[in-house]
Design an enzyme around this catalytic site. Structure first.
Site, PDB file in Angstrom:
ATOM      1  N   LYS A 129       0.852  -1.194   0.000  1.00 43.47           N
ATOM      2  CA  LYS A 129       0.000   0.000   0.000  1.00 43.47           C
ATOM      3  C   LYS A 129       0.888   1.244   0.000  1.00 43.47           C
ATOM      4  O   LYS A 129       1.817   1.355   0.805  1.00 43.47           O
ATOM      5  CB  LYS A 129      -0.866  -0.050   1.265  1.00 43.47           C
ATOM      6  CG  LYS A 129      -2.169   0.680   1.165  1.00 43.47           C
ATOM      7  CD  LYS A 129      -3.022   0.317   2.380  1.00 43.47           C
ATOM      8  CE  LYS A 129      -4.279   1.126   2.444  1.00 43.47           C
ATOM      9  NZ  LYS A 129      -4.968   0.933   3.719  1.00 43.47           N
TER      10      LYS A 129
HETATM   11  C1  E4P Z   1      -8.417   1.789   3.984  1.00 46.53           C
HETATM   12  O1  E4P Z   1      -7.543   1.179   3.435  1.00 46.53           O
HETATM   13  C2  E4P Z   1      -8.229   2.572   5.207  1.00 46.53           C
HETATM   14  O2  E4P Z   1      -7.484   1.769   6.077  1.00 46.53           O
HETATM   15  C3  E4P Z   1      -9.497   2.913   5.909  1.00 46.53           C
HETATM   16  O3  E4P Z   1     -10.635   2.507   5.166  1.00 46.53           O
HETATM   17  C4  E4P Z   1      -9.582   4.301   6.422  1.00 46.53           C
HETATM   18  O4  E4P Z   1     -10.798   4.472   7.093  1.00 46.53           O
HETATM   19  P1  E4P Z   1     -11.063   5.683   8.112  1.00 46.53           P
HETATM   20  O5  E4P Z   1     -11.258   6.927   7.314  1.00 46.53           O
HETATM   21  O6  E4P Z   1     -12.330   5.291   8.820  1.00 46.53           O
HETATM   22  O7  E4P Z   1      -9.884   5.753   9.021  1.00 46.53           O
END
Ligand code: E4P
Length: 214
Positions: free
Chosen positions: A83
């Site tokens: 990522k």
């Molecule tokens: C996705 O890869 C992220 O980890 C996640 O969906 C972020 O979510 P949040 O905005 O609730 O922290």
């Protein structure tokens, strides 16, 4: 549509995986810090629990460092997806890693232009954050519809991984908008089947069945 779980908590991943309906896992540095376990050990445990793409985010800043960290993460397990942030350095690393057949998830996407750039860099997945756009008074789901249109029009193969999902209606709208994957916090995953008419309908069926037996 594929369903991922967005957590680094092992007990949540175990519980969700037991349903047999989880296709992958996404993590981020905040979720890993909250889980409080060594990163690589945690990733290997997650890979044991779910046989699907497991997103592991780089924590470096320059493209060269991201490429090096990405390669190390990818070597941990065949299911690791690296990522990367949606920055110039992140896209440079995405291109380099994609050319080496390493799967990537470009994260923190907030515009259709960013999503197009991630696709041009060869991203396997792009992660638009719908909840965080809603938080600042914008329409997160409009972004998913926009990216779908761009990717279909230009025949990009990057998959839209709808992220920052906060409630079941985000999931409903993601399905309708043509998202390829939805990644859900465990709490939202648990709520996916909840409907008062399902509960009351089942209670009525069971009550009537008891009457017949009597
Ligand atoms: C996705 O890869 C992220 O980890 C996640 O969906 C972020 O979510 P949040 O905005 O609730 O922290």
């Amino acid at each position: 549509m594929k369903l991922f779980i967005d957590t680094a908590e092992i007990h949540e991943i175990e519980a969700a995986a037991k349903t047999g309906l989880i296709d992958g896992v996404t993590t981020n540095p905040s979720l890993v810090a909250k889980a409080g376990q060594p990163f690589e050990k945690l990733l290997l445990r997650i890979c044991e629990l779910v046989d699907g793409p497991i997103s592991a985010e780089v924590t470096t800043v320059t493209a060269q460092d991201m490429i090096a960290q990405g390669k190390t993460l990818a070597k941990l397990h065949k299911n690791i997806v690296v990522k990367l942030p949606l920055t110039w350095a992140g896209l440079e690393a995405c291109k380099a890693l994609s050319e080496q057949e390493i799967k990537t998830n470009v994260t923190l996407c907030f515009t259709e232009v960013q999503a197009m750039m991630a696709a041009k860099a060869g991203a396997t997945y792009v992660s638009p954050f719908v909840g965080r756009l809603d938080d600042i008074g914008q329409d997160g789901m409009a972004l998913i519809r926009g990216i779908r249109q761009v990717y279909d029009h230009y025949h990009f193969e990057t998959q839209i991984l709808v992220a920052s999902i906060r409630h079941v209606d985000h999931m409903r709208q993601s399905i309708l908008a043509g998202g390829d994957v939805g990644t859900l916090p465990y709490k939202v995953f648990q709520q996916l089947l909840s409907h008062p008419l399902t509960d009351s309908g089942l209670a009525r069926f069971m009550k009537d069945w008891e009457t017949m037996k009597g």
